[in-house]
Enzyme design. Structure first.
Site, PDB file in Angstrom:
ATOM      1  N   ASP A 103       0.866  -1.183   0.000  1.00 21.54           N
ATOM      2  CA  ASP A 103       0.000   0.000   0.000  1.00 21.54           C
ATOM      3  C   ASP A 103       0.900   1.230   0.000  1.00 21.54           C
ATOM      4  OD1 ASP A 103      -2.126   1.776   0.330  1.00 21.54           O
ATOM      5  OD2 ASP A 103      -3.186   0.373   1.641  1.00 21.54           O
ATOM      6  N   ASP A 205      -2.650   4.907  -2.666  1.00 19.34           N
ATOM      7  CA  ASP A 205      -3.594   5.662  -1.863  1.00 19.34           C
ATOM      8  C   ASP A 205      -3.919   7.012  -2.504  1.00 19.34           C
ATOM      9  OD1 ASP A 205      -5.004   5.791   0.736  1.00 19.34           O
ATOM     10  OD2 ASP A 205      -3.646   7.472   1.135  1.00 19.34           O
ATOM     11  N   GLU A 268      -6.466   4.016  -5.798  1.00 15.47           N
ATOM     12  CA  GLU A 268      -7.649   4.479  -5.090  1.00 15.47           C
ATOM     13  C   GLU A 268      -8.064   5.782  -5.743  1.00 15.47           C
ATOM     14  OE1 GLU A 268      -9.281   5.625  -0.624  1.00 15.47           O
ATOM     15  OE2 GLU A 268      -7.176   5.947  -1.106  1.00 15.47           O
ATOM     16  N   HIS A 336     -10.974  -1.225   4.398  1.00 16.92           N
ATOM     17  CA  HIS A 336     -10.668  -0.779   5.755  1.00 16.92           C
ATOM     18  C   HIS A 336     -11.294   0.563   6.111  1.00 16.92           C
ATOM     19  CE1 HIS A 336      -7.817   1.035   3.006  1.00 16.92           C
ATOM     20  NE2 HIS A 336      -7.547   1.956   3.906  1.00 16.92           N
ATOM     21  N   ASP A 337     -11.940   1.216   5.161  1.00 19.95           N
ATOM     22  CA  ASP A 337     -12.521   2.537   5.407  1.00 19.95           C
ATOM     23  C   ASP A 337     -14.042   2.535   5.470  1.00 19.95           C
ATOM     24  OD1 ASP A 337     -10.172   4.010   5.596  1.00 19.95           O
ATOM     25  OD2 ASP A 337     -10.025   4.296   3.427  1.00 19.95           O
TER      26      ASP A 337
END
Length: 549
Positions: A103, A205, A268, A336-337
């Site tokens: 990530d 990200d 993302e 995860h968000d």
């Protein structure tokens, strides 16, 4: 799918699995997951049938945002292990034919990163322009009206030098200035560092925020915002997100990835279907390999898309129409968000049943599926007591701790995750891997069957997509690779049995949410139980010259 260094398009057929390392497996009893713990569970992932593991950040970090505030892009935080542990993880994963993605956090660093510590030293520091420093306006106010994703102003004043710096997230996460070629070169080199160590790619990200408008004008007010909505949504992020210059940064990143064979970049991204299109580039060689589409979990935090055919059709048909011919979608159903799938769709108590149908929907769509850890056993959001809350955003929305709780391997007091006190509380003990592993009717068994069938059926991992009309409760589509065996997919979103018209007689059910129906032959019309789903293969026939388009 075996690892083949010459297979540059492996990611088109792959099933990915996201590991949140703090919560996957603790090897030393400190209650926090780590790299040796992930190594210990690689056999589980191989047995699940996935092809690649995306590991959320393990870089050295003050952990203000749990690793998304990076203080060293070329290291491993001692909490998770060592660089040698990461090298061993890569080697052990490859030995099991699993690829590993890291990530990468390019938009911002930690305020404790040496680059920023040097930058904030003085106005004439050589690294001053590595971040966005701006003078106050004439009246002393902030440089513009931009908001932080976590709420409040995106600007933090430093009295020592009399300027503000930009932080699109926490004030401890200053934005890197991607208009500075030295920043670009340094960040590109961090990618090379990891690829030289054998990393197979990166989840990147907030790629959509890398380049802002060079003059940084005020963002326009959002006319639809109302009190109670998320603070960050007060404005339209016109000049700070999806700004047109960002695609040049993406092109540069793709050139670096291309220096190493068979690597993949997954971004993302944010926005409408037309925004996603541009991240893929012009011809399949200049943009991202994959760009996440979050429309299945879109909206303000706590909101989500309706679980109904009309919404599926809206998302999928728009995406298919807007995608370049060479590109492949990448739909997110959990991460995860966002609240876990079961909890998002459990208002009537049927979240677990919908999760079974979701598995067959996600794995049958045209695209590269990403499974969030624990989704394969139906993990739910866990209520976290006030004194145990960890998420820095917990005071701004409901927080992300409930979907980040430890993986549940068994029903013991430590859930097979730790011998110590877990960093976040556990969920219901009955939801665990051990309980489901030997049960052919479990959600875990369904995932294993579906992933295996997907790998064996070209229609499902490589075929074209065509939406078919069913009714207001059943969503149906066809996948066809032209190999003579297309697959019909049907999802019953209602709590009532539904009759489903199939495209052919004597089709074979490849996978159903009810395992007793696997392998059955069906007439042209068959019945799906409430909240059920099925993959129906056509009778074997000779390949056609053309497939659906």
């Amino acid at each position: 799918m075996r690892i083949d260094p010459a297979d540059t398009d492996w990611w088109r057929r792959a099933v990915f699995y996201q590991v949140y390392p703090r919560s996957f497996q603790d090897s030393n009893g400190d209650g926090i997951g780590d790299l040796p713990g992930i190594i210990d569970r690689l056999d589980y992932l191989a047995e699940l049938g996935i092809d690649a593991v995306w590991i959320s950040p393990t870089f050295p970090s003050p952990m203000k945002d749990f690793g998304y505030d990076v203080s060293d892009y070329c290291g491993v935080d001692p909490m998770f292990g060592t660089l040698a542990d990461m090298q061993l993880l890569i080697a052990e994963a490859h030995r099991r034919d699993l690829r590993v993605l890291l990530d990468w956090v390019p938009n911002h660093s930690s305020d404790l990163h040496p680059w920023f510590e040097e930058s904030r030293g003085s106005r004439d520091n050589p690294k001053r322009d590595w971040f966005y420093w701006r003078d106050p306006q004439r009246d002393g106010s902030q440089p513009n009206n931009w908001r932080s994703v976590f709420g409040g102003s995106a600007w933090e004043f430093e009295p020592e030098t009399g300027q503000y710096y930009l932080h699109s997230f926490l004030k401890e996460q200053p934005d890197l200035n991607w208009r500075n070629p030295d920043v670009v070169a340094a960040m590109h080199e961090t990618l090379r560092f990891w690829m030289r160590l054998g990393i197979d790619g990166f989840r990147m990200d907030v790629v959509h925020m890398l380049l802002k408008h060079p003059e940084m004008p005020d963002n326009p007010v959002n006319p639809e915002w109302k009190p109670g909505d998320r603070d960050a949504d007060r404005l339209l992020w016109t000049y700070s997100s999806n700004f047109e210059h960002v695609y040049t940064a993406v092109e540069g990143i793709r050139r670096v990835l291309a220096e190493f064979p068979d690597r993949v970049g997954v971004g993302e991204t944010s926005g409408k279907s037309t925004d996603f299109r541009r991240y893929y580039g012009e011809d399949g060689t200049t943009g991202l390999h994959l760009a996440f589409n979050f429309q299945f979990i879109s909206g303000s935090y706590g909101a989500y898309s309706a679980w109904e055919p009309a919404r599926f059709s809206e998302i999928l048909s728009h995406m298919e129409r807007s995608m370049p011919v060479f590109a492949q979608p990448c739909y997110a159903f959990g991460n995860h968000d966002r609240p876990r799938f079961v909890s998002r769709y459990n208002e009537d108590g049927h979240g677990q049943e919908r999760a079974r149908a979701m598995a067959l929907l996600q794995l049958a769509l045209r695209g590269s599926p990403f499974i969030y850890y624990g989704e394969e056993i139906g993990m739910e959001d866990v209520p976290v007591p006030e004194g145990q809350l960890q998420d820095p955003a917990r005071f701004l929305w409901e927080g992300r701790d409930p979907e980040r709780t430890p993986m549940q391997w068994d029903d013991s007091s430590g859930r097979g995750f730790t011998t110590g006190e877990p960093w976040l509380p556990f969920g219901k003990p009955e939801i665990n891997v051990a309980a489901q592993s030997g049960d052919p009717g479990s959600l875990l068994s369904l995932y294993r069957r579906a992933i295996a069938v997907r790998a064996a059926q070209p229609a499902l991992h490589s075929g074209a997509f065509a939406e078919l009309q069913a009714d207001d409760a059943v969503y149906a589509f066809l996948r066809d690779s032209g190999d003579g065996r297309p697959v019909f997919v049907a999802i019953n979103t209602s709590g009532e049995p539904r009759s489903v018209p199939a495209p052919w007689d004597n089709g074979e059910i490849l996978v159903c949410t009810d395992p007793a129906r696997d392998g059955q032959r069906q007439d042209r019309e068959f019945t799906l139980a409430p909240f059920a789903a099925a993959w129906l293969a056509a009778p074997m026939r000779a390949p056609r010259e053309e497939s659906i388009g």
